[in-house]
Scaffold this motif. Structure first.
Motif, PDB file in Angstrom:
ATOM      1  N   SER A  97      -5.617  -2.604   3.365  1.00 42.29           N
ATOM      2  CA  SER A  97      -4.874  -3.840   3.429  1.00 42.29           C
ATOM      3  C   SER A  97      -4.061  -3.410   4.799  1.00 42.29           C
ATOM      4  O   SER A  97      -4.208  -2.408   5.495  1.00 42.29           O
ATOM      5  N   THR A  98      -3.307  -4.394   5.144  1.00 42.85           N
ATOM      6  CA  THR A  98      -2.154  -4.598   6.650  1.00 42.85           C
ATOM      7  C   THR A  98      -1.654  -4.036   6.650  1.00 42.85           C
ATOM      8  O   THR A  98      -0.994  -3.452   7.432  1.00 42.85           O
ATOM      9  N   GLU A  99       0.005  -3.529   5.418  1.00 43.42           N
ATOM     10  CA  GLU A  99       0.347  -2.492   5.560  1.00 43.42           C
ATOM     11  C   GLU A  99      -0.263  -1.065   5.810  1.00 43.42           C
ATOM     12  O   GLU A  99       0.682  -0.355   6.515  1.00 43.42           O
ATOM     13  N   TRP A 100      -1.626  -0.707   5.202  1.00 40.18           N
ATOM     14  CA  TRP A 100      -1.706   0.433   5.576  1.00 40.18           C
ATOM     15  C   TRP A 100      -2.255   0.731   6.848  1.00 40.18           C
ATOM     16  O   TRP A 100      -2.318   1.407   7.409  1.00 40.18           O
ATOM     17  N   LEU A 101      -2.997  -0.441   7.608  1.00 40.02           N
ATOM     18  CA  LEU A 101      -3.238  -0.659   8.943  1.00 40.02           C
ATOM     19  C   LEU A 101      -2.566   0.025  10.088  1.00 40.02           C
ATOM     20  O   LEU A 101      -2.200   0.984  10.928  1.00 40.02           O
ATOM     21  N   GLN A 102      -1.400  -0.615   9.046  1.00 43.64           N
ATOM     22  CA  GLN A 102      -0.254  -1.406  10.361  1.00 43.64           C
ATOM     23  C   GLN A 102       0.541   0.496  10.123  1.00 43.64           C
ATOM     24  O   GLN A 102       1.141   1.063  11.402  1.00 43.64           O
ATOM     25  N   ARG A 103       0.513   0.819   9.366  1.00 43.54           N
ATOM     26  CA  ARG A 103       0.872   2.787   8.858  1.00 43.54           C
ATOM     27  C   ARG A 103       0.749   3.151   9.299  1.00 43.54           C
ATOM     28  O   ARG A 103       0.331   4.122  10.678  1.00 43.54           O
ATOM     29  N   LEU A 104      -0.851   3.564   9.681  1.00 48.50           N
ATOM     30  CA  LEU A 104      -2.155   4.417  10.047  1.00 48.50           C
ATOM     31  C   LEU A 104      -2.098   3.979  11.782  1.00 48.50           C
ATOM     32  O   LEU A 104      -1.965   6.069  12.419  1.00 48.50           O
ATOM     33  N   ARG A 105      -1.422   3.071  12.174  1.00 46.99           N
ATOM     34  CA  ARG A 105      -1.441   2.763  13.731  1.00 46.99           C
ATOM     35  C   ARG A 105      -0.252   3.429  14.241  1.00 46.99           C
ATOM     36  O   ARG A 105      -0.517   4.439  14.805  1.00 46.99           O
TER      37      ARG A 105
END
Length: 417
Positions: free
Chosen positions: A216-224
């Protein structure tokens, strides 16, 4: 059809030939013709190598003219006119419009070569050896890449212990409502977790071979943010899901993140010619000259095809609009099939033109459908740990008549299976 020499002489490692047992002779657009004259609609596209279709006329003449004019075919990593032209086109139409300042490394010509380079450079740049990789990941089959790959069958073939990788759960691996990054963050911050601080995290934003598993977009943003806050590099593997496959040139664009390294191969060569790139955040390009080498870094035919692909399809947003239109056609057709067959528990996932269709009630469904589809003139492969997912990878510019015909054949195959 004579297949005898393949069985007699080709290695047992051969794979796709077993799923699609015929001898192919020519191809155009989204159609492949066998030597007996039978045509097949291609929803496979060389596992994402032919995003622009077979024998694309926009590229073919440029390649023929280049060969006819005795253009340099192989140049190692020397400077050539075609390398310069590709770099200028890539800079002008891909990097600059997105505000990106990557250095470009030409690795060996396959995806696994650029994964190896990324892992090596990340470890050099940080002085650390550990790398975080995810469940269901596929990054290649050479030793460094297969260490980051999750599939048991690939790992078993390595013949040595595969170390310096910590495996953690991908988005959704533990079910809905569980943010798997809680575990990553806790293990990185706890000095007693047993996880050494990594050089990098490597991921596919959509795990294609892993069964079309979408972060998900939210998951990728948090990972970054987790990686940036802890001085850990982020490697985005865009080998199969880049070059427009998800609807944007890079699969991570919609999430608004910028990885430290990006690996590209498959369709970056435009015409299906071998080519691979490692995009490197400028300050991380610490290689010494010749420190990571390879004979086929400078295949100039690939530069010709790659440049023409960029200049033909990526100078405005018309191509992206076409991808979205085709994706909607597929989603609508598969949605109707799912509604008509509730007993199968059909689930559709993906983004752009990398889509997966899984019968959650029957792990054997997808291979049966793939076989029935091939018998009817449609090539579509399976993905996932049990080949339980039908995987849609048609050319991004597939003719709409061919797309609709392929979906009709698929519906017939599903009924038959």
């Amino acid at each position: 059809m004579n297949m005898e020499v393949f069985e007699r002489r080709e290695s047992e490692v051969r794979g796709y030939i077993r799923s699609f047992p015929t001898v192919f002779s020519k191809a155009k657009g989204a159609r492949i013709t066998a030597e007996d004259g039978r045509e097949y609609i291609d929803f496979f596209a060389g596992a994402g190598t032919l995003n622009y279709g077979h024998n694309n006329d926009e590229f073919k003449q440029a390649l023929l003219d280049y060969i006819e004019g005795d253009g340099i075919t192989h140049g190692l990593d020397m400077a050539t006119e075609q390398k310069r032209a590709f770099l200028e086109a890539f800079e002008r139409h891909i990097l600059e419009p997105r505000g990106l300042d990557y250095k470009v490394q030409f690795t060996g010509p396959t995806g696994t070569n650029t994964i190896e380079a990324a892992l090596k450079l990340a470890r050099m740049a940080t002085g650390r050896s550990n790398v975080i990789a995810f469940t269901n990941a596929f990054h290649g089959c050479t030793l460094g890449a297969v260490s980051a790959t999750a599939g048991k069958n690939f790992r078993d073939a390595a013949g040595v212990n595969l170390g310096n990788i910590t495996r953690l759960p991908f988005d959704g691996y533990l079910g809905e409502g569980v943010d798997t990054l809680d575990l990553l963050e806790r293990m990185l911050d706890d000095t007693h977790s047993g996880v050494d601080k990594p050089a990098a995290v490597i991921l596919e934003t959509i795990q294609a071979e892993g069964g079309i598993r979408v972060a998900s977009t939210e998951w990728l943003q948090r990972l970054r943010k987790i990686t940036e806050d802890r001085d850990v590099l982020l490697i985005a593997d865009d080998i199969q899901v880049g070059c427009g496959r998800t609807g944007k040139f890079f699969s991570w664009e919609e999430a608004g993140i910028v990885p430290d390294f990006v690996t590209l191969s498959k369709s970056i060569g435009g015409y299906g010619l071998p080519m691979a790139l490692l995009l490197i955040r400028r300050e991380l390009d610490i290689w010494k000259p010749g420190q990571h080498s390879g004979t086929f870094r400078g295949l100039n035919l690939s530069f010709v095809g790659a440049r023409r692909a960029i200049e033909t399809y990526w100078t405005d947003d018309k191509f992206e609009q076409g991808i979205a239109e085709r994706a909607e056609i597929i989603r609508a057709a598969l949605g109707k099939i799912a509604e008509a067959k509730p007993e199968l528990g059909l689930e559709l996932r993906g983004r752009g033109l990398v889509l997966g269709f899984e019968a959650t009630a029957d792990d054997t469904w997808a291979p049966r459908v793939s076989k029935a589809a091939f018998e009817r003139g449609l090539i579509i492969e399976c993905a996932g740990s049990k080949d339980q997912v039908l995987k849609f990878l048609p050319p991004l510019n597939i003719d709409l008549d061919d797309l609709n015909k392929g979906l009709e054949l698929l519906a017939e195959a599903i009924d038959a299976a």
